[in-house]
Design a protein around this motif. Sequence first.
Motif, mmCIF file in Angstrom:
data_model
loop_
_atom_site.group_PDB
_atom_site.id
_atom_site.type_symbol
_atom_site.label_atom_id
_atom_site.label_comp_id
_atom_site.label_asym_id
_atom_site.label_seq_id
_atom_site.Cartn_x
_atom_site.Cartn_y
_atom_site.Cartn_z
ATOM 1 N N ARG A 192 2.979 6.481 -5.199
ATOM 2 C CA ARG A 192 2.782 6.656 -6.648
ATOM 3 C C ARG A 192 1.527 7.482 -6.911
ATOM 4 O O ARG A 192 1.525 8.361 -7.778
ATOM 5 N N ALA A 193 0.460 7.191 -6.171
ATOM 6 C CA ALA A 193 -0.798 7.930 -6.338
ATOM 7 C C ALA A 193 -0.602 9.401 -5.970
ATOM 8 O O ALA A 193 -1.148 10.294 -6.632
ATOM 9 N N LEU A 207 2.136 2.084 -3.435
ATOM 10 C CA LEU A 207 1.033 2.543 -4.286
ATOM 11 C C LEU A 207 0.568 3.936 -3.884
ATOM 12 O O LEU A 207 0.273 4.776 -4.748
ATOM 13 N N ALA A 212 -2.304 3.509 -9.745
ATOM 14 C CA ALA A 212 -1.900 3.089 -8.397
ATOM 15 C C ALA A 212 -3.048 3.321 -7.414
ATOM 16 O O ALA A 212 -3.340 2.467 -6.572
ATOM 17 N N THR A 227 -5.708 0.717 -7.880
ATOM 18 C CA THR A 227 -5.336 -0.539 -7.235
ATOM 19 C C THR A 227 -5.646 -0.478 -5.738
ATOM 20 O O THR A 227 -6.171 -1.429 -5.167
ATOM 21 N N ASP A 283 0.810 -1.216 0.000
ATOM 22 C CA ASP A 283 0.000 0.000 0.000
ATOM 23 C C ASP A 283 0.846 1.269 0.000
ATOM 24 O O ASP A 283 0.524 2.233 -0.685
ATOM 25 N N ASP A 312 -0.250 9.079 -10.124
ATOM 26 C CA ASP A 312 -0.487 7.798 -10.793
ATOM 27 C C ASP A 312 -1.890 7.294 -10.438
ATOM 28 O O ASP A 312 -2.103 6.717 -9.377
#
Length: 182
Positions: free
Chosen positions: A15-16, A12, A23, A26, A9, A20
Amino acid sequence: MPGRPGPPDGVLAERAQDGDTAAFETLVLRHQDTVFRVALRTLGDREEAADAAQEALVTAWRRLPSLRDADRFRPWLLRIAARGALDAARARAPEHPIPEGAEVADPAAGPAGRAVGSGLRQALDHALADLPPPQRICWILREMEGLGYEEIADVVDATPTAVRGRIHRARTRLVEALEPWR
């Protein structure tokens, strides 16, 4: 969470935070069921819970830049979901009973077993609906989502001692309410 395929997590979430959207998608796929369950158990209405869960995920996207520790994404998201559901529960008219259906009766139990399971489930749903929202959300996060006291404290913005007290009071009230089922 351990055991999940793909990046953790925290990776991700970082990245978010950098824009992103895949990401974040996800992360949503990973946690949307938990967010919905928390909202459903807090609000007791599937439509309200779906709305609250969606609002929590949108809010998380908007507030993602404010997330300081990407490794704490899950408790941060659950805090947003719990607060949103509690606000919705406080804002509406008298409590609706929590609907049956989060768990399905075991068909192998036969008609009598399914009837008893269904009755017990309804009794628990009504007992949960009667709990004050802060006790209900702490009990749900502990007993249904398996969070630890520290995580719950982080989610509900309380001390672990306060969380323990809320869970203890919730358990006591639930035991009293379910006494006829013993």
